[in-house]
Structures are given as C-alpha cells and as structure tokens.
Design an enzyme around this catalytic site. Structure first.
Site, PDB file in Angstrom:
ATOM      1  N   CYS A 105      14.824  66.936  20.248  1.00 35.73           N
ATOM      2  CA  CYS A 105      15.083  68.144  21.035  1.00 35.73           C
ATOM      3  C   CYS A 105      16.500  68.651  20.730  1.00 35.73           C
ATOM      4  O   CYS A 105      17.463  67.927  20.919  1.00 35.73           O
ATOM      5  CB  CYS A 105      14.955  67.866  22.524  1.00 35.73           C
ATOM      6  SG  CYS A 105      15.596  69.228  23.514  1.00 35.73           S
ATOM      7  N   ARG A 150      14.412  77.207  17.006  1.00 34.57           N
ATOM      8  CA  ARG A 150      13.036  77.657  17.155  1.00 34.57           C
ATOM      9  C   ARG A 150      12.196  76.943  16.113  1.00 34.57           C
ATOM     10  O   ARG A 150      12.657  76.753  14.983  1.00 34.57           O
ATOM     11  CB  ARG A 150      13.000  79.178  16.913  1.00 34.57           C
ATOM     12  CG  ARG A 150      11.645  79.842  17.084  1.00 34.57           C
ATOM     13  CD  ARG A 150      11.328  80.071  18.549  1.00 34.57           C
ATOM     14  NE  ARG A 150      10.105  80.853  18.720  1.00 34.57           N
ATOM     15  CZ  ARG A 150       8.901  80.310  18.898  1.00 34.57           C
ATOM     16  NH1 ARG A 150       8.763  79.000  18.923  1.00 34.57           N
ATOM     17  NH2 ARG A 150       7.841  81.071  19.065  1.00 34.57           N
ATOM     18  N   CYS A 194      12.105  76.211  21.998  1.00 29.79           N
ATOM     19  CA  CYS A 194      11.830  76.108  20.558  1.00 29.79           C
ATOM     20  C   CYS A 194      10.453  75.539  20.296  1.00 29.79           C
ATOM     21  O   CYS A 194       9.886  75.746  19.234  1.00 29.79           O
ATOM     22  CB  CYS A 194      12.903  75.274  19.873  1.00 29.79           C
ATOM     23  SG  CYS A 194      12.786  73.509  20.218  1.00 29.79           S
ATOM     24  N   SER A 212      15.758  84.144  14.420  1.00 28.54           N
ATOM     25  CA  SER A 212      15.221  84.197  13.070  1.00 28.54           C
ATOM     26  C   SER A 212      16.391  84.204  12.099  1.00 28.54           C
ATOM     27  O   SER A 212      17.532  84.027  12.524  1.00 28.54           O
ATOM     28  CB  SER A 212      14.357  85.453  12.934  1.00 28.54           C
ATOM     29  OG  SER A 212      13.649  85.450  11.724  1.00 28.54           O
ATOM     30  N   CYS A 250      16.459  73.990  28.263  1.00 35.16           N
ATOM     31  CA  CYS A 250      15.452  74.245  27.221  1.00 35.16           C
ATOM     32  C   CYS A 250      15.654  75.619  26.575  1.00 35.16           C
ATOM     33  O   CYS A 250      15.870  76.606  27.259  1.00 35.16           O
ATOM     34  CB  CYS A 250      14.056  74.145  27.829  1.00 35.16           C
ATOM     35  SG  CYS A 250      12.737  74.574  26.702  1.00 35.16           S
ATOM     36  N   THR A 260       8.389  87.709   9.009  1.00 34.21           N
ATOM     37  CA  THR A 260       8.477  88.981   9.719  1.00 34.21           C
ATOM     38  C   THR A 260       7.555  90.038   9.100  1.00 34.21           C
ATOM     39  O   THR A 260       6.812  90.714   9.814  1.00 34.21           O
ATOM     40  CB  THR A 260       9.935  89.476   9.726  1.00 34.21           C
ATOM     41  OG1 THR A 260      10.762  88.412  10.174  1.00 34.21           O
ATOM     42  CG2 THR A 260      10.093  90.670  10.627  1.00 34.21           C
ATOM     43  N   CYS A 319       9.271  69.817  20.909  1.00 39.28           N
ATOM     44  CA  CYS A 319       8.770  68.622  21.585  1.00 39.28           C
ATOM     45  C   CYS A 319       7.249  68.642  21.694  1.00 39.28           C
ATOM     46  O   CYS A 319       6.585  67.621  21.560  1.00 39.28           O
ATOM     47  CB  CYS A 319       9.402  68.474  22.968  1.00 39.28           C
ATOM     48  SG  CYS A 319       9.269  69.945  23.985  1.00 39.28           S
TER      49      CYS A 319
HETATM   50  C1  LIG Z   1      15.415  79.711  11.801  1.00 42.60           C
HETATM   51  C2  LIG Z   1      14.434  80.729  11.347  1.00 42.60           C
HETATM   52  C3  LIG Z   1      14.718  81.543  10.255  1.00 42.60           C
HETATM   53  C4  LIG Z   1      13.822  82.508   9.835  1.00 42.60           C
HETATM   54  N1  LIG Z   1      14.174  83.324   8.804  1.00 42.60           N
HETATM   55  C5  LIG Z   1      13.374  84.349   8.452  1.00 42.60           C
HETATM   56  C6  LIG Z   1      13.784  85.281   7.474  1.00 42.60           C
HETATM   57  O1  LIG Z   1      14.876  85.192   6.907  1.00 42.60           O
HETATM   58  N2  LIG Z   1      12.934  86.301   7.159  1.00 42.60           N
HETATM   59  C7  LIG Z   1      11.720  86.436   7.764  1.00 42.60           C
HETATM   60  O2  LIG Z   1      11.006  87.390   7.455  1.00 42.60           O
HETATM   61  N3  LIG Z   1      11.300  85.562   8.697  1.00 42.60           N
HETATM   62  C8  LIG Z   1      12.098  84.519   9.055  1.00 42.60           C
HETATM   63  N4  LIG Z   1      11.695  83.635  10.029  1.00 42.60           N
HETATM   64  C9  LIG Z   1      10.347  83.762  10.583  1.00 42.60           C
HETATM   65  C10 LIG Z   1      10.216  84.918  11.553  1.00 42.60           C
HETATM   66  O3  LIG Z   1      11.224  84.848  12.539  1.00 42.60           O
HETATM   67  C11 LIG Z   1       8.864  84.874  12.197  1.00 42.60           C
HETATM   68  O4  LIG Z   1       7.891  84.823  11.200  1.00 42.60           O
HETATM   69  C12 LIG Z   1       8.580  86.071  13.081  1.00 42.60           C
HETATM   70  O5  LIG Z   1       9.530  86.162  14.092  1.00 42.60           O
HETATM   71  C13 LIG Z   1       7.186  85.977  13.665  1.00 42.60           C
HETATM   72  O6  LIG Z   1       6.961  87.048  14.494  1.00 42.60           O
HETATM   73  P1  LIG Z   1       5.966  86.971  15.726  1.00 42.60           P
HETATM   74  O7  LIG Z   1       5.981  88.328  16.318  1.00 42.60           O
HETATM   75  O8  LIG Z   1       4.676  86.414  15.275  1.00 42.60           O
HETATM   76  O9  LIG Z   1       6.573  85.898  16.727  1.00 42.60           O
HETATM   77  P2  LIG Z   1       8.012  85.765  17.401  1.00 42.60           P
HETATM   78  O10 LIG Z   1       9.016  86.536  16.648  1.00 42.60           O
HETATM   79  O11 LIG Z   1       8.236  84.326  17.611  1.00 42.60           O
HETATM   80  O12 LIG Z   1       7.840  86.481  18.819  1.00 42.60           O
HETATM   81  C14 LIG Z   1       7.083  85.940  19.842  1.00 42.60           C
HETATM   82  C15 LIG Z   1       7.536  86.529  21.169  1.00 42.60           C
HETATM   83  O13 LIG Z   1       6.583  86.211  22.162  1.00 42.60           O
HETATM   84  C16 LIG Z   1       7.215  85.766  23.332  1.00 42.60           C
HETATM   85  N5  LIG Z   1       6.259  84.899  24.034  1.00 42.60           N
HETATM   86  C17 LIG Z   1       5.727  83.747  23.581  1.00 42.60           C
HETATM   87  N6  LIG Z   1       4.860  83.240  24.481  1.00 42.60           N
HETATM   88  C18 LIG Z   1       4.842  84.092  25.526  1.00 42.60           C
HETATM   89  C19 LIG Z   1       4.106  84.112  26.770  1.00 42.60           C
HETATM   90  N7  LIG Z   1       3.198  83.177  27.067  1.00 42.60           N
HETATM   91  N8  LIG Z   1       4.362  85.123  27.645  1.00 42.60           N
HETATM   92  C20 LIG Z   1       5.263  86.098  27.324  1.00 42.60           C
HETATM   93  N9  LIG Z   1       5.944  86.124  26.153  1.00 42.60           N
HETATM   94  C21 LIG Z   1       5.734  85.145  25.263  1.00 42.60           C
HETATM   95  C22 LIG Z   1       8.434  85.068  22.813  1.00 42.60           C
HETATM   96  O14 LIG Z   1       9.429  84.989  23.802  1.00 42.60           O
HETATM   97  C23 LIG Z   1       8.847  85.962  21.651  1.00 42.60           C
HETATM   98  O15 LIG Z   1       9.694  86.996  22.053  1.00 42.60           O
HETATM   99  C24 LIG Z   1      12.573  82.651  10.478  1.00 42.60           C
HETATM  100  C25 LIG Z   1      12.265  81.841  11.569  1.00 42.60           C
HETATM  101  C26 LIG Z   1      13.185  80.902  12.021  1.00 42.60           C
HETATM  102  C27 LIG Z   1      12.849  80.063  13.203  1.00 42.60           C
HETATM  103  S1  SF4 Z   2      11.036  73.338  23.753  1.00 39.87           S
HETATM  104 FE1  SF4 Z   2      11.198  71.104  23.887  1.00 39.87          FE
HETATM  105  S2  SF4 Z   2      12.411  70.516  22.117  1.00 39.87           S
HETATM  106 FE2  SF4 Z   2      12.722  72.730  22.396  1.00 39.87          FE
HETATM  107  S3  SF4 Z   2      14.537  72.917  23.674  1.00 39.87           S
HETATM  108 FE3  SF4 Z   2      12.786  72.913  25.073  1.00 39.87          FE
HETATM  109  S4  SF4 Z   2      12.556  70.759  25.634  1.00 39.87           S
HETATM  110 FE4  SF4 Z   2      13.844  70.774  23.806  1.00 39.87          FE
END
Ligand SMILES: Cc1cc2nc3c(=O)[nH]c(=O)nc-3n(C[C@H](O)[C@H](O)[C@H](O)COP(=O)(O)OP(=O)(O)OC[C@H]3O[C@@H](n4cnc5c(N)ncnc54)[C@H](O)[C@@H]3O)c2cc1C
Ligand code: SF4
Lengths: 537, 248
Positions: free
Chosen positions: A478, A296, A509, A51, A506, A332, A512
């Site tokens: 990717c 991601r 993220c 994040s 992989c 978040t 794909c």
């Molecule tokens: C580059 C980037 C920058 C960001 N910047 C900010 C920011 O500055 N401020 C902010 O507030 N938000 C930011 N965000 C958004 C923020 O990270 C997300 O909104 C937040 O993490 C969402 O929380 P979540 O708990 O819904 O999901 P996530 O944080 O994605 O957590 C999901 C978890 O579930 C696990 N999981 C998924 N599927 C399975 C499965 N089938 N079995 C077991 N485990 C699984 C994953 O491994 C992961 O640990 C950013 C996002 C990105 C990608």
């Molecule tokens: S999820 Fe798909 S796009 Fe992301 S790293 Fe894995 S293969 Fe590449």
C-alpha cells in the site's frame, strides 16, 4: 428504511475520466436532447485522476475539433524522447522503441484536462455530479443493469445515521456506462456476475506512483520526455520510470512496476524513492519541492485479458475494461476512442448488444493485438523481454503465437520460498521521508467517522496464515501506509497483534484489492467526495 | 423575515497551501476551492430557521469574480432561495466587503445577517464586526447557539473564558462558530433545482462602492521550517542545552 429518491436519465456514466467524459460529450453532440449524467466520486473533476501523461491527440481532434486553439491548461508539445537504462550509479542511453516515440504528442495533466473536458460537457448540458460515489448497481427485475445507487452520506463508523444523514438516491437509466478506470469496484462485481472474463486470460496490473515537482529554475526542459528502466528493480521485476518536463519549472516524475512481482518483502514505494536517488534524477530534483503526489493502479493485461465489454443494460469501457496499451504506457487515447465509440453505439442501437463485436473489430483492439506479446515477454526477465519485444515490434505483432497472461495475486512467493536479491539501496535525502509524508501531498481526506471502506472479508487470516506465510505484504504494497500490524493488549492470540486500517489515508489506487494473496480485501466506495485531492496530476 | 448569508470562495481546508515562488500570493492553480466552512455553518443555521417557519427567504451573497458563482450554486443546492454575486475582479479587504454587503442590506432589508466568524484563507475576522458598525445594528460574534424570540435573539458566544450568553435586538449581524451545527450534505436532485434558482449579478460600481486598499500587502512567505530537534538523555542535559542556547 424509506424508499430511495429516484432520478431518471437516458444514460448514466460512472466516472469522469477521459472515457466517461468523451462518451458524455459525444452522446450530446449526436443527440442533444438525450438526458446524460456523469457521477464522479472525487470532490472535484480531476481530483482522483493520476496519470503521466503524454497523450496521443487524435481522439481529441475527433471529439473537440479546434481544441488546439484553446488547449487544456497544462499542454506542452513533446520536443524530445529519451530512454535510459540505469545501473546503480551509471546510465546508458537506449534507442527509443517505436511504440514509445512521442513526436506529435502532448504532455498534459490528465486531471486538469478532465476538468477542462467537464466544462465542455456541461456546456452541452451533460449533468456532472462530482462528490458522489456510485456505490451499488441497480438491477432491473429482468436482471439487466438499470442504473446505479449513490452511496449514503452521514453514516458513522458503527453504521448508525448521524444528524446529517442523507440517503443516497437511485439513478435509473436505460443505459449504464462503466468508466471507473482501472479495477473499478462496480466493474469488478459486474465482470463476476455476468462472467465477462470467462473467455479471456486473468487481468494483470501495475502500480504507478507519481510526484509533481517544482524544480530549480532552468532544470526543467519543457517538452522533454524521459523514460528509464533497470535500477532499482531487479531483472525479474517489470517496471520503469517516466520523467516528463512541463512548463513553469515543473516536472512530473513517476514510477511503474508490475504487480506480478514475487518478493513478499518488496516495497514499491521505496523502489520509487530509490529511483529518484539515481545521480541523474537526484541532480534534477535537488533543491526543488513537491507540489502533489499519489498512486494509482494501471491495467496491463491488454488484448489477452480484455473481458467482454457489454452486458444487458451496460457497457464497460476504458481502463475499467483494460484498454491501455502497455508498451506505450498510454491509455488515454484508447479510453477516449472507446468513449466515443460507446456513444455512437448507444445512439445507433439504444442497447448494449453488438458493442463488443464492434469494439473487437476496431482500431482500439487492433492496437492492443499488435503489442499483445510484449508485456508477457517480460515474464522471463528484463533481457529476454527486450529481445522478444524487439521481435514483436519489428514484426508488428504478426507472429502467430499469443503468450498468455497470469494474475497478480498468485505470483507472490511465500517468505520461506523466496530469497530477495541484494537490492543495494541507498540512503535517501530527497522528500518525502516516508509514505505518510507522501500522503500529505495527496491532500487525501476521509471523514474518520464513517464505515471503513476497505473491507476485510476474513480478518482472521491476517494474523494467522498471512502473517506466517507472507509477513503481511499489505503493510508494504500500500503506497499510503493504510495497513499496519499493531500490538494490542486486548488481543490474546496470534502474538497479540491485529491489523489496523488507517482508511483515511487511502488514495484510492486499488492496489490492495489486486495484490492481496488471499483476495480478502474488498475496496468499496467511501462517502462521496472523500479521497485524494490531486492538483494537476 | 429575510436572512442574508455571506459566502466566500476559499482554498479548501484539506489543501496544503503553498506560497508562490515570487511571494506575490498563494498558488491556486488546480487547487480545490470550497465554501468557507464557517459560512456553510451560517447557511445551515439560516436554512433551519427558515424551515422552522421563522423566516421566509434565505439569500446567499458572495463578493468575487464569476468563479464564486460555483460556491453560490452550492449554497442554492443546500437550500438557499436565491443568490447575489457582487462582481469584482479584485480581492476585497474586509472594509470594502462590509461596505458592499451594507448596500445589499439596504436593497433587501433582511431581519438577520449571518456570516462565518472568519474566512479560513486570510483569517481576518473583521467583516461581520465592520458590517454591524456601518449598519449601526447589534452584533454577536462566534455564535455557538442561536435562538430567535420575535424581535430579539439569544446568542451563546464562544469566548476565551468559556461561553457567554447575550441578548440582541434584531435586525443584527451574527457571525457563527464551528459548534453551532453540522451542515447538511447536498442532495443530487437539489443540484438540479439549484440550476434554476435566481442568481443576480451586481457590480461593485453599480452598488456605488469604491475599492479601498487601506492595507497594502508587501509579500507572502511560508512559515519558517521547523528545525530538526535533538533527543536529550536526561534533565541535566536538557538544562545544559537550554543554557547553551541562552534560553535559561
Ligand atoms: C502512473 C500512470 C501514468 C500513466 N501515464 C499515461 C500516459 O503518459 N499517457 C496515457 O495516455 N495514459 C497514461 N496512463 C493511463 C491513463 O491514465 C488511463 O489509461 C486513463 O486515465 C483511463 O481513463 P478512464 O477514463 O478509463 O479511467 P480513469 O482516468 O481512471 O477515470 C476513472 C474515474 O472514475 C471515477 N470513479 C471510479 N469509480 C467510481 C464510482 N464507483 N463512482 C464514482 N466515480 C468513480 C474515478 O474517481 C475517476 O475519476 C497512466 C496511468 C498511470 C496510473
Ligand atoms: S486503495 Fe488500498 S493500497 Fe491503495 S491507498 Fe487505498 S488502502 Fe492503500
């Protein structure tokens, strides 16, 4: 096949991100004797979290009062906001739009914050299981969700059991809470099965790439939050960068671009690397080293694309449903609020019913409503987007129109129908050299002898239609170089080429699964514990 | 018979190890930590011996700060019966570890001590050998096969020249190599069971072991970066280039 072992819980939470952990903590605060488990596919809590992250602290105040005395490991109060419009060599300081003002917010590593939250949850006797993937949904006889099935371990690439084969168990629970984050693979199935998205617009996404750097002493200004827009993207492609200055000479630098881009030859990873070579950033990074890197997907549809969040036996919350506020680039606080709300609902009613209505009448959805037109405003380009979003912002989203959201897989243009703009990209000298060098900093790992977790539903399309029409964009979008078209003597047709999938690179993220124009790539969970090992991301 | 298995908490093998800027050590901030892979193999072997009816109890032992309880719990979840943490806040050198293990041996009286052939963090490859010497019992290092026959054991060792088979009397110290077995995965219900298994904590002082720093660490440095190579056209140019560098 022997019957799977069964564990029983009152509530099973899939995914230890901010949504899942907030839900778990709140549940145990409300009802200490409830049996609550959290399943996480990363080898450690936080290992798969990537994040920014600048976070709004209010939900933390509500969930863990007193946290400010005992904050998460990386937690720096925001001192200053800057927004820059970049041209190839120049920069123009823009006024920071109100949604992007960060006074009172904190820069954290969301990964280490999740590890910290997991400790709080364990202290309340939540059972947290990192290293196990929820591979399938378990349905009750009446069709309601009744828990999850953990993926088998010790299966070889041909699907045969290895010596250390271990059958995954079933976890039965009265309530399943899906907190898989953006484009969850179980969430995707459930949205389809229960038609949760039948009354909303399609979902739209972005790809976020990030590197954590240690820069030369004195260059990082702890608390400084910088965003850029403009170069290296053309005005038709939505995106920009973030540069968050942490302590200990560390800088989090990232780049986000809409996955609704049209250019089939576009390489998001290269755009990120180009952005780092703008003089302003090059100067900052030169002489430093990368500590961790990864990518991601980000869910960007907001209000219009929000699916129904309840179904029999289960709730869909956080980024798995799409609650991120795009103009703020923050999800978040939304994920945490929604986690708490889900816990309160489960505690009050012991059922999923009625949750969606409550959610839509809450601050969570009101926040999304206010900014609903900002992301689609950029469909007509950067400048019109700026104007429209300024109007939407000053009117607090009260204008009656709601722009609709388009999907990402159909926006890609065929190569014959698209002339790419001259991107004037520069020669690079900062690391990483290429995607493979970048994956190295993600410390990603998959046992090579396991079934490929990127399932191609119709492999013939890759070498025929896709090769002709789009020149295999998967080899470019990717960020981990998983897809390669390689020459193979054994292939007699289609120009002697076949798709090679380097699945062990992989980084989970999910890009794909989203951007493939034929929607024939299905991301499934690999063996638990595999995937990136992000460090303070 | 009891089997004692040593377990060390180390930086995971997938992590790209980075030296701290001031050279005082290795960066472990936010880094994934695991059971030393060789120790996991040692534990797997111990569990197989017990499950085949040739031992009654498997005890996992680790010397370290409270964080190492996490790795001991992994050992319990894999199937060990109980755990002992030798508590110390300082990083131990092999001789101190061996001395501490000897004290535990004196308390527990095991018939077999299984250790990894080395830990992947400092790669010392000394603890097992030192322990056997202090204990005045036989040792077999780098085992790729282990067979118990009552009061003795047949061990196939991986040596530079190939494989060596030796016979040792028990009790003994055996350190294990990669090919001995493939460790099992941990089952979810076993993680829950592991929470209820006994974990004893004894401090180094209680064991009467003083920390000796017989080695002093100057500083840590990353290996020098490999310089960019050049492509030569043909053998003649290769010879020429080597000569220019004074290598021929
Ligand atoms: C580059 C980037 C920058 C960001 N910047 C900010 C920011 O500055 N401020 C902010 O507030 N938000 C930011 N965000 C958004 C923020 O990270 C997300 O909104 C937040 O993490 C969402 O929380 P979540 O708990 O819904 O999901 P996530 O944080 O994605 O957590 C999901 C978890 O579930 C696990 N999981 C998924 N599927 C399975 C499965 N089938 N079995 C077991 N485990 C699984 C994953 O491994 C992961 O640990 C950013 C996002 C990105 C990608
Ligand atoms: S999820 Fe798909 S796009 Fe992301 S790293 Fe894995 S293969 Fe590449």
């Amino acid at each position: 096949m022997t019957a799977r072992e069964i564990m029983e819980y009152d509530v099973i939470i899939v995914g230890a991100g901010p949504a899942g952990l907030s839900c778990a903590i709140r549940l145990k605060q409300l009802k200490p004797d409830l049996m609550v488990a959290v399943i996480e596919k990363g080898a450690q809590i936080g290992a798969h979290i990537l994040s920014g992250a600048v976070i709004e602290p209010e939900p933390l105040d509500q969930l863990l009062p007193g946290w400010r005395e005992n904050p998460p490991p990386v937690c720096i109060p925001v001192a200053k906001d800057e927004l820059w419009l970049l041209t190839k060599k120049g920069k123009i300081r823009l006024p920071t739009p109100p949604q992007q003002k960060n006074h009172g917010n904190f820069i954290v590593s969301l990964g280490s914050m999740c590890a910290w939250m997991a400790q709080k949850a364990e202290a309340l006797e939540v059972d947290i299981f990192p290293g196990y993937a929820a591979a399938e949904i378990r349905f009750n006889d009446d069709g309601a969700v009744g828990g999850v099935i953990i993926g088998d371990m010790g299966v070889d690439s041909a699907g045969k059991h290895k010596d250390n084969y271990m059958q995954g168990i079933e976890i039965h629970a009265a309530m399943t809470v899906l907190c898989e984050g953006c484009r969850g693979h179980l969430s995707k199935q459930l949205i389809r099965k229960f038609e949760l998205d039948k009354d909303c617009d399609p979902q739209t996404y972005g790809i976020g790439m990030k590197e954590l750097w240690r820069v030369q002493p004195g260059k990082s200004k702890p608390g400084l939050v910088q965003h850029t827009t403009g170069w290296p993207l053309d005005a038709k492609t939505y995106g920009g960068s973030f540069i968050y200055h942490l302590d200990k000479d560390r800088i989090a630098i990232g780049f986000v671009t809409g996955l609704d881009y049209q250019d089939p030859a576009f390489r998001p990873f290269e755009a990120f690397q180009q952005m780092k070579h703008h003089p302003m950033l090059h100067e900052l990074l030169e002489g430093g080293e990368i500590l961790s890197s990864g990518a991601r997907a980000i869910v960007e549809g907001g209000y219009q694309s929000l699916p129904k969040t309840e179904m029999p036996g289960a709730l869909l919350i956080g980024d798995a449903a799409g609650m991120l506020n795009v103009p703020k680039i923050k999800g978040t606080h939304q994920a945490m609020r929604c986690g708490m709300m889900a816990a309160e609902h489960i505690n009050d009613t012991a059922s999923a019913e009625g949750f969606d209505a409550k959610l839509r009448d809450s601050e969570i959805v009101r926040e999304l409503y206010k900014v609903r037109n900002i992301r689609p405003a950029f469909y007509s380009g950067l400048w019109r987007g700026f104007v429209r979003s300024a109007i939407e912002t000053v009117t607090l989203g009260k204008l009656p129109t709601t722009l609709s959201i388009h999907d990402d897989d159909s926006t890609l243009k065929k190569r014959d129908d698209y002339t790419a703009p001259d991107r004037k990209w520069v020669d690079r000298d900062l690391p990483p050299r290429d995607r493979l060098a970048s994956v190295y900093f993600a410390a990603t790992e998959h046992d090579e002898d396991q079934p490929v977790h990127l399932r191609i539903l119709e492999p013939d399309i890759c070498t025929t239609r896709c090769a002709e029409e789009y020149d295999n964009p998967c080899t470019r979008f990717c960020p981990a170089n998983v897809y390669e078209m390689v020459a193979d003597d054994r292939v007699k047709k289609d120009g002697g080429r076949r798709l090679q999938i380097n699945a062990s690179n992989c980084v989970h993220c999910k890009v794909c699964d989203i951007k493939d124009p034929y929607q024939i790539i299905n991301w499934v969970t690999p063996e638990g514990g595999c995937g990136p090992n992000y460090q303070n991301m | 018979m009891k089997i004692l298995v040593g377990i060390k908490r180390v930086v995971d093998y997938n992590v790209r190890v980075r030296v701290l800027a001031d050279g005082s050590g290795v960066d472990t901030d936010g880094v994934k930590m695991s059971v030393n892979p060789f120790d996991e193999i040692a534990l797997e072997e111990a569990l197989r011996i017990r499950d085949a009816g040739n031992a009654e109890e498997v005890i996992v032992v680790s010397a370290g700060g409270d964080e190492c309880q996490q790795q001991l719990r992994t050992g319990l979840a894999m199937g060990a019966d109980r755990a002992i943490q030798i508590q110390t806040s300082e990083g131990l050198q092999p001789l101190s570890t061996a001395r501490a293990f000897l004290k535990v041996i004196e308390r527990e009286d095991p018939g077999l001590v299984l250790l990894g052939k080395q830990a992947i963090d400092d790669d010392n490859c000394q603890t097992g050998q030192m322990l056997a010497a202090l204990w005045e019992r036989p040792q077999a290092t780098s085992a790729s096969k282990l067979e118990l026959n009552g009061n003795s054991a047949t061990v196939v060792r991986e040596v530079d020249a190939g494989l060596e088979t030796i016979e040792i009397d028990l009790p003994a110290v055996v350190t294990v190599d990669l090919r001995l077995n493939e460790p099992r995965f941990v089952k979810l219900p076993d993680i829950m069971k592991a929470k209820r298994k006994p974990m004893d904590v004894v401090s180094l002082e209680e064991l009467g072991v003083a920390i000796e720093g017989n080695l002093e660490i100057g500083h840590y440095a990353p290996p020098p970066q490999r310089e960019q190579g050049i492509m030569v056209e043909d053998a003649a140019q290769l010879v020429e280039e080597l000569k220019n560098r004074g290598l021929l």
